[in-house]
Design a protein around this motif. Structure first.
Motif, PDB file in Angstrom:
ATOM      1  N   SER A  98      13.880   6.895  26.260  1.00 54.74           N
ATOM      2  CA  SER A  98      14.071   6.035  25.094  1.00 54.74           C
ATOM      3  C   SER A  98      14.278   6.891  23.855  1.00 54.74           C
ATOM      4  O   SER A  98      13.312   7.309  23.212  1.00 54.74           O
ATOM      5  N   PRO A  99      15.524   7.156  23.481  1.00 53.97           N
ATOM      6  CA  PRO A  99      15.759   8.029  22.327  1.00 53.97           C
ATOM      7  C   PRO A  99      15.187   7.480  21.025  1.00 53.97           C
ATOM      8  O   PRO A  99      14.857   8.255  20.131  1.00 53.97           O
ATOM      9  N   GLU A 100      14.997   6.180  20.940  1.00 52.96           N
ATOM     10  CA  GLU A 100      14.438   5.611  19.708  1.00 52.96           C
ATOM     11  C   GLU A 100      12.976   5.983  19.502  1.00 52.96           C
ATOM     12  O   GLU A 100      12.436   5.819  18.405  1.00 52.96           O
ATOM     13  N   THR A 101      12.319   6.529  20.526  1.00 54.10           N
ATOM     14  CA  THR A 101      10.916   6.946  20.375  1.00 54.10           C
ATOM     15  C   THR A 101      10.788   8.394  19.911  1.00 54.10           C
ATOM     16  O   THR A 101       9.674   8.868  19.712  1.00 54.10           O
ATOM     17  N   LEU A 102      11.912   9.088  19.755  1.00 54.59           N
ATOM     18  CA  LEU A 102      11.848  10.482  19.300  1.00 54.59           C
ATOM     19  C   LEU A 102      11.335  10.568  17.866  1.00 54.59           C
ATOM     20  O   LEU A 102      11.665   9.730  17.026  1.00 54.59           O
ATOM     21  N   ARG A 103      10.549  11.595  17.613  1.00 56.52           N
ATOM     22  CA  ARG A 103      10.022  11.839  16.268  1.00 56.52           C
ATOM     23  C   ARG A 103      10.041  13.336  16.011  1.00 56.52           C
ATOM     24  O   ARG A 103       9.734  14.127  16.900  1.00 56.52           O
ATOM     25  N   ILE A 104      10.407  13.719  14.794  1.00 54.00           N
ATOM     26  CA  ILE A 104      10.369  15.120  14.395  1.00 54.00           C
ATOM     27  C   ILE A 104       9.424  15.260  13.207  1.00 54.00           C
ATOM     28  O   ILE A 104       9.484  14.463  12.270  1.00 54.00           O
ATOM     29  N   CYS A 105       8.545  16.233  13.284  1.00 54.67           N
ATOM     30  CA  CYS A 105       7.652  16.542  12.172  1.00 54.67           C
ATOM     31  C   CYS A 105       7.936  17.968  11.717  1.00 54.67           C
ATOM     32  O   CYS A 105       8.160  18.858  12.544  1.00 54.67           O
ATOM     33  N   ALA A 106       7.937  18.168  10.418  1.00 59.54           N
ATOM     34  CA  ALA A 106       8.212  19.484   9.848  1.00 59.54           C
ATOM     35  C   ALA A 106       7.079  19.867   8.899  1.00 59.54           C
ATOM     36  O   ALA A 106       6.616  19.039   8.114  1.00 59.54           O
ATOM     37  N   ARG A 107       6.649  21.106   9.005  1.00 57.33           N
ATOM     38  CA  ARG A 107       5.699  21.692   8.048  1.00 57.33           C
ATOM     39  C   ARG A 107       6.468  22.806   7.343  1.00 57.33           C
ATOM     40  O   ARG A 107       6.821  23.794   7.963  1.00 57.33           O
ATOM     41  N   LEU A 108       6.718  22.584   6.062  1.00 54.00           N
ATOM     42  CA  LEU A 108       7.603  23.475   5.313  1.00 54.00           C
ATOM     43  C   LEU A 108       6.913  24.082   4.110  1.00 54.00           C
ATOM     44  O   LEU A 108       5.994  23.494   3.547  1.00 54.00           O
ATOM     45  N   PHE A 117       9.683  12.131  10.773  1.00 53.55           N
ATOM     46  CA  PHE A 117      10.786  11.181  10.759  1.00 53.55           C
ATOM     47  C   PHE A 117      10.959  10.619  12.161  1.00 53.55           C
ATOM     48  O   PHE A 117      10.989  11.365  13.139  1.00 53.55           O
ATOM     49  N   TRP A 118      11.102   9.303  12.260  1.00 53.91           N
ATOM     50  CA  TRP A 118      11.348   8.629  13.521  1.00 53.91           C
ATOM     51  C   TRP A 118      12.846   8.467  13.716  1.00 53.91           C
ATOM     52  O   TRP A 118      13.572   8.157  12.775  1.00 53.91           O
ATOM     53  N   ALA A 119      13.290   8.622  14.950  1.00 50.93           N
ATOM     54  CA  ALA A 119      14.711   8.444  15.264  1.00 50.93           C
ATOM     55  C   ALA A 119      15.136   7.002  15.073  1.00 50.93           C
ATOM     56  O   ALA A 119      16.245   6.716  14.642  1.00 50.93           O
TER      57      ALA A 119
END
Length: 126
Positions: A98-108, A117-119
């Motif tokens: 389920s690509p809609e469940t992808l999430r990316i988190c960034a520590r910058l 961010f959720w896909a």
């Protein structure tokens, strides 16, 4: 081994994995996010491989990117050195159907504040 040779050998190893599994040959771009000026993060998905990952560029030394999907195990990429700042990088793949469940988190940056961010909708969360 020089840093450039090291990055080239990593690229060849990734290419062999993609060719062996056929996962990642024709990925779909699910969403694009810009958590900081000059930084771009794409969430990508390959239906044939049942996998998702993030592709980043504009990153700085020490930036950390973590990709996850629903109930699966998260995968993390940390930008290790100056040789990894002028190139596109990819996180390791996460299994998902389920690509809609992808999430990316960034520590910058120096404060290391987490942005996610959720896909599915591109809405940022912390």
């Amino acid at each position: 081994m020089s840093p450039r040779t090291h990055h080239r050998s990593l690229g060849r190893a990734r290419t062999r994995v993609v060719l062996a599994t056929r996962c990642g040959i024709h990925p779909a771009m699910i969403s694009t996010h810009r958590p900081a000026p000059g930084l771009r993060v794409d969430l990508r998905y390959e239906a044939g491989g049942g996998a998702g990952w993030a592709r980043v560029w504009g990153q700085r030394i020490g930036d950390v990117f973590t990709v996850s999907a629903a109930a699966g195990q998260a995968q993390t990429l940390t930008v290790p050195d100056k040789y990894a700042t002028g190139v596109r990088l990819r996180t390791p793949m996460v299994a998902t159907d389920s690509p809609e469940t992808l999430r990316i988190c960034a520590r910058l940056g120096p404060d290391r504040r987490r942005q996610c961010f959720w896909a599915a909708d591109g809405t940022p969360s912390s």
